[in-house]
Design a protein around this motif. Sequence first.
Motif, mmCIF file in Angstrom:
data_model
loop_
_atom_site.group_PDB
_atom_site.id
_atom_site.type_symbol
_atom_site.label_atom_id
_atom_site.label_comp_id
_atom_site.label_asym_id
_atom_site.label_seq_id
_atom_site.Cartn_x
_atom_site.Cartn_y
_atom_site.Cartn_z
ATOM 1 N N UNK A 80 0.735 -1.224 0.114
ATOM 2 C CA UNK A 80 0.004 -0.040 0.017
ATOM 3 C C UNK A 80 0.896 1.201 -0.086
ATOM 4 N N UNK A 81 2.158 1.271 -0.463
ATOM 5 C CA UNK A 81 2.809 2.389 -0.478
ATOM 6 C C UNK A 81 2.510 3.211 -1.747
ATOM 7 N N UNK A 82 2.139 4.630 -1.323
ATOM 8 C CA UNK A 82 1.627 5.314 -2.285
ATOM 9 C C UNK A 82 2.323 6.609 -2.677
ATOM 10 N N UNK A 84 7.130 13.340 -9.164
ATOM 11 C CA UNK A 84 5.911 13.961 -8.958
ATOM 12 C C UNK A 84 6.188 15.457 -9.237
ATOM 13 N N UNK A 85 7.396 15.860 -8.213
ATOM 14 C CA UNK A 85 7.736 17.319 -8.047
ATOM 15 C C UNK A 85 8.939 17.347 -7.403
ATOM 16 N N UNK A 118 5.071 0.725 -9.438
ATOM 17 C CA UNK A 118 5.584 2.125 -9.324
ATOM 18 C C UNK A 118 4.825 3.312 -9.798
ATOM 19 N N UNK A 119 3.902 3.094 -10.666
ATOM 20 C CA UNK A 119 3.218 4.243 -11.482
ATOM 21 C C UNK A 119 2.209 4.816 -10.418
ATOM 22 N N UNK A 120 1.973 4.220 -9.440
ATOM 23 C CA UNK A 120 0.929 4.803 -8.374
ATOM 24 C C UNK A 120 1.547 5.459 -7.265
ATOM 25 N N UNK A 121 2.952 5.522 -7.279
ATOM 26 C CA UNK A 121 3.812 6.092 -6.239
ATOM 27 C C UNK A 121 4.162 7.449 -6.373
ATOM 28 N N UNK A 122 3.747 8.269 -5.558
ATOM 29 C CA UNK A 122 3.904 9.764 -5.844
ATOM 30 C C UNK A 122 5.416 10.206 -5.316
ATOM 31 N N UNK A 123 6.207 10.802 -5.825
ATOM 32 C CA UNK A 123 7.518 10.935 -5.297
ATOM 33 C C UNK A 123 7.889 12.450 -5.210
ATOM 34 N N UNK A 124 8.071 13.113 -4.210
ATOM 35 C CA UNK A 124 8.302 14.477 -4.079
ATOM 36 C C UNK A 124 10.018 14.537 -3.344
ATOM 37 N N UNK A 125 10.980 15.342 -3.983
ATOM 38 C CA UNK A 125 12.054 15.478 -3.316
ATOM 39 C C UNK A 125 12.367 17.116 -3.324
ATOM 40 N N UNK A 172 16.599 5.990 -4.480
ATOM 41 C CA UNK A 172 15.193 5.797 -4.688
ATOM 42 C C UNK A 172 14.848 5.660 -6.168
ATOM 43 N N UNK A 173 15.366 6.380 -6.949
ATOM 44 C CA UNK A 173 14.808 6.050 -8.478
ATOM 45 C C UNK A 173 15.459 4.811 -8.784
ATOM 46 N N UNK A 174 16.485 4.354 -8.537
ATOM 47 C CA UNK A 174 17.236 3.161 -8.811
ATOM 48 C C UNK A 174 16.339 1.852 -8.450
ATOM 49 N N UNK A 175 15.744 1.912 -7.160
ATOM 50 C CA UNK A 175 14.674 0.882 -6.829
ATOM 51 C C UNK A 175 13.450 1.092 -7.399
ATOM 52 N N UNK A 176 12.936 2.229 -7.684
ATOM 53 C CA UNK A 176 11.647 2.135 -8.614
ATOM 54 C C UNK A 176 11.895 1.918 -9.894
ATOM 55 N N UNK A 177 12.925 2.087 -10.741
ATOM 56 C CA UNK A 177 13.231 1.489 -11.801
ATOM 57 C C UNK A 177 13.116 0.099 -11.748
#
Length: 344
Positions: A249-251, A299-300, A275-282, A263-268
């Motif tokens: 349920x990680x969103x 996301x932003x 991964x498409x449903x996980x919003x990432x803000x940095x 973070x990006x390496x793990x998502x790739x």
Amino acid sequence: MRRPTIADLAKEAGVSISTVNRILSGTASVKGTTVQLVQSAAERIGFYGVGAIEDRLRKSVPKYRLGFLLQQSSRELYQLFGKKIVEACHARRDEVVDPVIDFVDLLTPENIAGRLKALGADCDAVAVIAADHPVVAQAIRELHDKRKPVTAYITDQSARERAAYVGADNWKMGRTAAWLIGHMTPAPGRIAVFIGNHRYQCQDVADASFRSYMREHAPHLSIEDSRPTHEEPSEAYRMVKELLATTDDLVGILIVGGGISGVLRALREAPEDRRKNIRVVCRDIGPETQKGLSEGLITAALCHPLEKTSATLVQTMVETINQGAPGSTIHRTVPFDIVTPENM
């Protein structure tokens, strides 16, 4: 083409021929602002004596040696910071600023404090990005006593002897990140928060304001305890891999410290439908972040405008040198940019 003459230069700069002659000969006093005006005109028209004018300018304006203690030479973001700071120093017209850029890779308080004092011994003023710690505060205090003002850059310091702070409004940054994730995540789910270190004030404040907004406006989202990456991409990678393996349920992910490449390496490596449903803000706008934005993985990015922040930092440091008796701490807040895949 005809070579520009002294008369041409005087006309372009809006000064008299005698003023140009005094500047070129160096035999009479001319205000520094006038020399700068003539120098700019000489560059525009290609005047042959521009080198002599620049030499006169260097001799007629104040000179400062400013030190900048940045972190982690291996991170492209800090290399960008250093490059923009050098450009901001060289762009100064009212003084000659000699920048000294130093990077600290071992992020222990003792090492940072030692490097800060060494830099201060050789400079008129210094800026530092560092976690808030009593050992660092003591170094700031010692430099203050030697009339070497210290400006906290990006993240503030609690040492009352610091001369200035230049950075973003981290309370607003955290709440903006929460607004973005909250409005884009209507269904219940889990949000992971990654910080670099609990002692970075900028990260701690952003973390607190993020949670404040979520409690008020998005109670359907569960915010996990903050996880420190220690500014290491490998640690961020490990934690995201673990979350993806143990939760379904990680969103959302908020990363306010270093480690976005992990973070990006793990998502790739994760399946696209996951991964498409996980919003990432940095809060990083280095090359790796730009790549993640272009891929739609981020996301932003809420980040410092590098040119504006660097120019403000250099201006503030010059002011701390010239303010005479140390007074109240100067606070300069630079509005942060919001970069998305659609406006990068």
